[in-house]
Design a protein around this motif. Structure first.
Motif, short mmCIF file in Angstrom:
data_model
loop_
_atom_site.label_atom_id
_atom_site.label_comp_id
_atom_site.label_asym_id
_atom_site.label_seq_id
_atom_site.Cartn_x
_atom_site.Cartn_y
_atom_site.Cartn_z
N ALA A 317 0.84 -1.20 0.00
CA ALA A 317 0.00 0.00 0.00
C ALA A 317 0.87 1.25 0.00
CB ALA A 317 -0.92 -0.01 1.22
N GLY A 318 0.49 2.22 -0.83
CA GLY A 318 1.17 3.50 -0.88
C GLY A 318 2.60 3.47 -1.39
N SER A 319 2.94 2.45 -2.21
CA SER A 319 4.35 2.32 -2.61
C SER A 319 4.58 2.46 -4.11
CB SER A 319 4.89 0.95 -2.16
OG SER A 319 4.24 -0.10 -2.83
N PHE A 320 3.53 2.69 -4.91
CA PHE A 320 3.70 2.75 -6.36
C PHE A 320 3.59 4.18 -6.89
CE2 PHE A 320 2.68 -1.70 -5.79
CZ PHE A 320 3.51 -2.33 -6.71
N ASP A 321 4.47 4.51 -7.82
CA ASP A 321 4.42 5.83 -8.48
C ASP A 321 3.27 5.90 -9.48
OD1 ASP A 321 7.11 7.05 -7.57
OD2 ASP A 321 7.66 5.06 -8.31
N ARG A 322 2.98 4.80 -10.13
CA ARG A 322 1.89 4.73 -11.10
C ARG A 322 1.12 3.43 -10.90
NH1 ARG A 322 3.66 9.14 -11.54
NH2 ARG A 322 4.37 10.24 -13.44
N VAL A 323 -0.20 3.54 -10.91
CA VAL A 323 -1.06 2.35 -10.88
C VAL A 323 -2.06 2.49 -12.01
CG1 VAL A 323 -2.73 1.00 -9.57
CG2 VAL A 323 -0.78 2.05 -8.39
N LEU A 324 -1.98 1.59 -12.96
CA LEU A 324 -2.90 1.59 -14.09
C LEU A 324 -4.00 0.57 -13.85
CD1 LEU A 324 -3.86 2.18 -16.99
CD2 LEU A 324 -2.13 0.54 -17.79
N VAL A 325 -5.24 1.02 -13.95
CA VAL A 325 -6.41 0.14 -13.86
C VAL A 325 -7.10 0.14 -15.21
CG1 VAL A 325 -8.63 -0.26 -12.76
CG2 VAL A 325 -6.71 0.57 -11.39
N ASP A 326 -6.78 -0.84 -16.02
CA ASP A 326 -7.47 -1.04 -17.30
C ASP A 326 -8.63 -1.97 -16.99
OD1 ASP A 326 -8.21 -1.23 -19.91
OD2 ASP A 326 -6.52 -2.47 -20.55
N ALA A 327 -9.74 -1.38 -16.58
CA ALA A 327 -10.80 -2.12 -15.90
C ALA A 327 -11.61 -3.01 -16.83
CB ALA A 327 -11.74 -1.13 -15.21
N PRO A 328 -12.09 -4.15 -16.32
CA PRO A 328 -13.05 -4.94 -17.10
C PRO A 328 -14.28 -4.09 -17.38
CG PRO A 328 -12.98 -5.67 -14.81
CD PRO A 328 -11.86 -4.70 -14.98
N CYS A 329 -14.80 -4.19 -18.60
CA CYS A 329 -15.91 -3.32 -18.99
C CYS A 329 -16.75 -4.00 -20.07
CB CYS A 329 -15.38 -1.97 -19.50
SG CYS A 329 -14.44 -2.09 -21.04
N THR A 330 -17.77 -3.31 -20.54
CA THR A 330 -18.65 -3.87 -21.57
C THR A 330 -17.95 -4.02 -22.91
OG1 THR A 330 -19.45 -1.64 -22.08
CG2 THR A 330 -20.76 -2.97 -20.52
N GLY A 331 -16.87 -3.30 -23.13
CA GLY A 331 -16.16 -3.40 -24.40
C GLY A 331 -16.91 -2.80 -25.58
N THR A 332 -17.83 -1.88 -25.32
CA THR A 332 -18.61 -1.29 -26.41
C THR A 332 -17.72 -0.54 -27.41
OG1 THR A 332 -19.05 0.54 -24.87
CG2 THR A 332 -20.80 -1.08 -25.19
N GLY A 333 -16.57 -0.09 -26.97
CA GLY A 333 -15.66 0.61 -27.89
C GLY A 333 -14.96 -0.30 -28.88
N THR A 334 -15.06 -1.61 -28.68
CA THR A 334 -14.37 -2.56 -29.55
C THR A 334 -15.33 -3.33 -30.46
OG1 THR A 334 -14.46 -4.45 -28.00
CG2 THR A 334 -12.64 -2.88 -27.74
N TRP A 335 -16.56 -2.87 -30.60
CA TRP A 335 -17.55 -3.65 -31.35
C TRP A 335 -17.20 -3.80 -32.82
CZ3 TRP A 335 -22.95 -1.84 -29.14
CH2 TRP A 335 -23.14 -2.47 -27.90
N ARG A 336 -16.41 -2.90 -33.39
CA ARG A 336 -16.03 -3.09 -34.79
C ARG A 336 -15.08 -4.28 -34.93
NH1 ARG A 336 -11.84 1.83 -36.31
NH2 ARG A 336 -10.36 1.47 -34.61
N ARG A 337 -14.31 -4.58 -33.90
CA ARG A 337 -13.43 -5.75 -33.90
C ARG A 337 -14.14 -6.99 -33.38
NH1 ARG A 337 -8.25 -3.86 -34.67
NH2 ARG A 337 -7.94 -1.67 -34.11
#
Length: 446
Positions: A317-337
Motif C-alpha cells: 500500500a502507498g508504494s507505487f508511483d503509477r497504478v494503471l487500472v485497465d478495468a473490465p468493462c462492456t467493451g462497447t468501444g471494440t464492437w467493430r473488432r
C-alpha cells in the motif's frame, strides 16, 4: 470445399455460436473462441476454406440485429439457415457469378457436403427478401444503426447528432495498429523493416510509437514480430500507456494486466529501468504475458496472480508511483473488432461491471503513493463506466485530484494537438479512428 459445402459449414458454425454465445441460456463465450474450437474439431477444413466460412458466418453476426428485424417482419424465427439465407439476399451475393434469389437458392443444393435444399417455407422467405435493402427505412432506430436497444439511449446521450456517424464507424473494418517496441528499435527503423517484408505501414496520428496497416494482414509470422520489434495494439490502447507517463526508475503496477499489452508499452517508456508488476486474476493470461515479455526483451517486469485472501496489495500500500487500472468493462468501444459482443452484452452486465470497476478502483487506489498517479481506463463508450465512474470515485476519495488532459498531453507531446478536448481522454472510431477508449489520470495529493 465447394461453395455449397462452405455454406453448410457456415450454417453449422452459426448454430454453435447461437448455442454458446447468443441464446438466453448460453455461456456467452467470445465468438472467436467458439470458432477456434469449431475449426480445431474440423481440421479437414483448410486455411482458405476457413477464411471463407468465417466470412460467411461473421457477415451474419455483424448484421444480426438487422437480419432479425427482417425475419421478424415475416413472422419467422431466426434459424441459422434462414439467417444465412437472409444475409445472402440482403446485399451480399453467394459468389462473383451471381446475386439474388436464384443464386442464393442454388447454394442450398442438397449435395453430399452442401446444405439441404430449401423447403417451401424457406423459399417463401427468400422470395419476400429478394431485392430488399439490408437497411430498410421502416426499421426502428436501433436496427437501422445496428445498435442494441438497451444501449441506444446511452450512446445517443454521449454522441448526440454524431450518433449515426459513430454507429457507422463501429461497423467499419478496423485497421491493424502496431506498436513499435522502442526497447528493440525506433519506429522509423521498424517501419523500414516491415516494408522489407511486404507490409507498408504509416505512422498513427497520435501515438509516437504507432504504425498502421490499412487492413488486417498476417503480422505474427514476420521476422519483425518474432524478434519483438512490434506488438499488435490499437492506437487508443497505446495512448493510455502514454498517459500513464511511466518513467525510468519508477515503481509501476498494471493492476488488470491481462496479456500485458500496456505493461509492454510502459516497460518501454521506462527503458527497462525501475520495476513494473503485471497483476491479474487469470493465471493463463499471465502465462501468455510471460511469453510476450520475453519476446519484447522486457526484464524489469514481474507478474503477480491476484487471488482471494492475497495480502500482496496490503503489504505494498502507498508504494507505487503509477497504478494503471485497465478495468473490465462492456467493451462497447471494440464492437467493430468484436461484432459478437453487441449481441452477447446485456443491460445486467453493465450494472455488474460498474460495481466491479468500483471495487477494483478502491483497492488499486490504495497502492498509489502520495504524489503518485492512478490511471483509470476502459474500452467502453458508456458514461456509466467512464465519466460517471470517475465522479463517484472522486466524491468518495477527496485525496485524489484529476490531471486535465490538455496540460498532461502538452507535457508528454509538446507542440502536438491532443486527440480530444475535455478533462478526460475519450476516443471513438468515428472521431479519432481508434477503438473507443476512456482514460482518466488522477494524482494522489501529498
Amino acid at each position: 470445399m465447394t461453395p455449397a459445402a462452405r455454406i453448410a459449414a457456415a450454417i453449422d458454425l452459426l448454430a454453435v455460436l447461437e448455442e454458446q454465445c447468443f441464446a438466453p441460456a448460453a455461456r456467452r463465450r467470445p465468438a472467436d473462441a467458439v470458432a477456434s474450437d469449431f475449426f480445431r474439431a474440423r481440421r479437414f477444413i483448410g486455411g482458405g476454406d476457413r477464411r471463407a466460412v468465417s466470412e460467411l458466418a461473421w457477415g451474419v453476426v455483424r448484421q444480426r440485429l438487422r437480419l432479425d428485424w427482417h425475419l421478424a417482419r415475416l413472422g419467422v424465427a431466426p434459424t441459422a439457415r434462414l439467417l444465412l439465407l437472409a444475409r445472402l439476399l440482403l446485399g451480399r451475393g453467394v459468389d462473383d457469378h451471381g446475386r439474388g434469389r436464384q443464386a442464393a437458392e442454388a447454394a442450398f443444393d442438397g449435395s453430399h457436403y452442401g446444405p439441404a435444399v430449401l423447403d417451401a417455407a424457406e423459399r417463401r422467405v427468400a422470395a419476400a427478401l429478394d431485392g430488399r435493402p439490408l437497411i430498410d427505412p421502416a426499421m426502428p432506430e436501433g436496427a437501422r444503426l445496428n445498435l442494441p436497444d438497451w444501449v441506444l439511449p446511452k450512446l445517443s446521450a454521449r454522441f448526440g447528432a454524431s450518433l449515426a456517424a459513430e454507429a457507422a464507424a463501429l461497423e467499419e473494418e478496423a485497421p491493424l495498429d502496431l506498436r513499435a517496441n522502442l526497447l528493440r528499435a525506433e519506429r522509423d527503423t521498424t517501419a523500414t523493416l516491415l516494408a522489407g517484408e511486404g507490409l507498408e505501414v504509416v505512422p498513427t496520428p497520435f501515438s509516437p510509437w504507432g504504425l498502421r496497416l490499412p487492413s488486417r494482414r498476417p503480422v505474427t509470422g514476420t521476422k519483425a514480430y518474432k524478434d519483438g520489434l512490434v506488438e499488435v495494439q490499437d492506437e487508443g490502447s497505446q495512448l493510455i500507456a502514454l498517459l500513464a507517463d511511466a518513467r525510468p526508475g519508477m515503481r509501476v503496477a498494471d493492476y488488470c494486466a491481462g496479456a500485458a499489452g500496456k505493461t509492454l508499452a510502459m516497460a518501454a517508456t521506462m527503458g527497462n529501468r525501475g520495476k513494473i508488476t503485471a497483476c491479474d486474476t487469470s493465471a493463463p493470461r499471465l502465462e501468455g504475458a510471460a511469453r510476450r515479455l520475453r519476446r519484447a526483451g522486457v526484464d524489469n517486469a514481474e507478474r503477480h496472480l491476484l487471488a482471494p485472501g492475497d495480502r500482496w496489495a496490503k503489504r505494498r500500500a502507498g508504494s507505487f508511483d503509477r497504478v494503471l487500472v485497465d478495468a473490465p468493462c462492456t467493451g462497447t468501444g471494440t464492437w467493430r473488432r468484436n461484432p459478437d459482443a453487441r449481441l452477447r452484452t446485456r443491460p445486467e452486465d453493465l450494472a455488474e461491471l460498474v460495481a466491479v470497476q468500483d471495487d477494483i478502483l478502491g483497492r488499486a487506489s490504495e497502492l498509489v503513493r502520495p504524489g503518485g498517479r492512478l490511471v483509470y481506463a476502459t474500452c467502453s463508450l458508456l458514461p456509466e463506466e467512464n465519466e460517471e465512474q470517475m465522479e463517484r470515485f472522486l466524491a468518495r476519495r477527496p485525496g485524489f485530484a484529476p490531471i486535465p488532459l490538455g496540460g498532461l498531453w502538452e507535457s508528454l507531446r509538446p507542440g502536438t494537438a491532443a486527440p480530444c478536448a475535455g478533462p478526460w481522454m475519450t476516443l471513438s472510431p468515428g472521431a479519432q479512428g481508434t477503438d473507443g477508449f476512456f482514460c482518466a489520470v488522477l494524482e494522489r495529493r501529498p
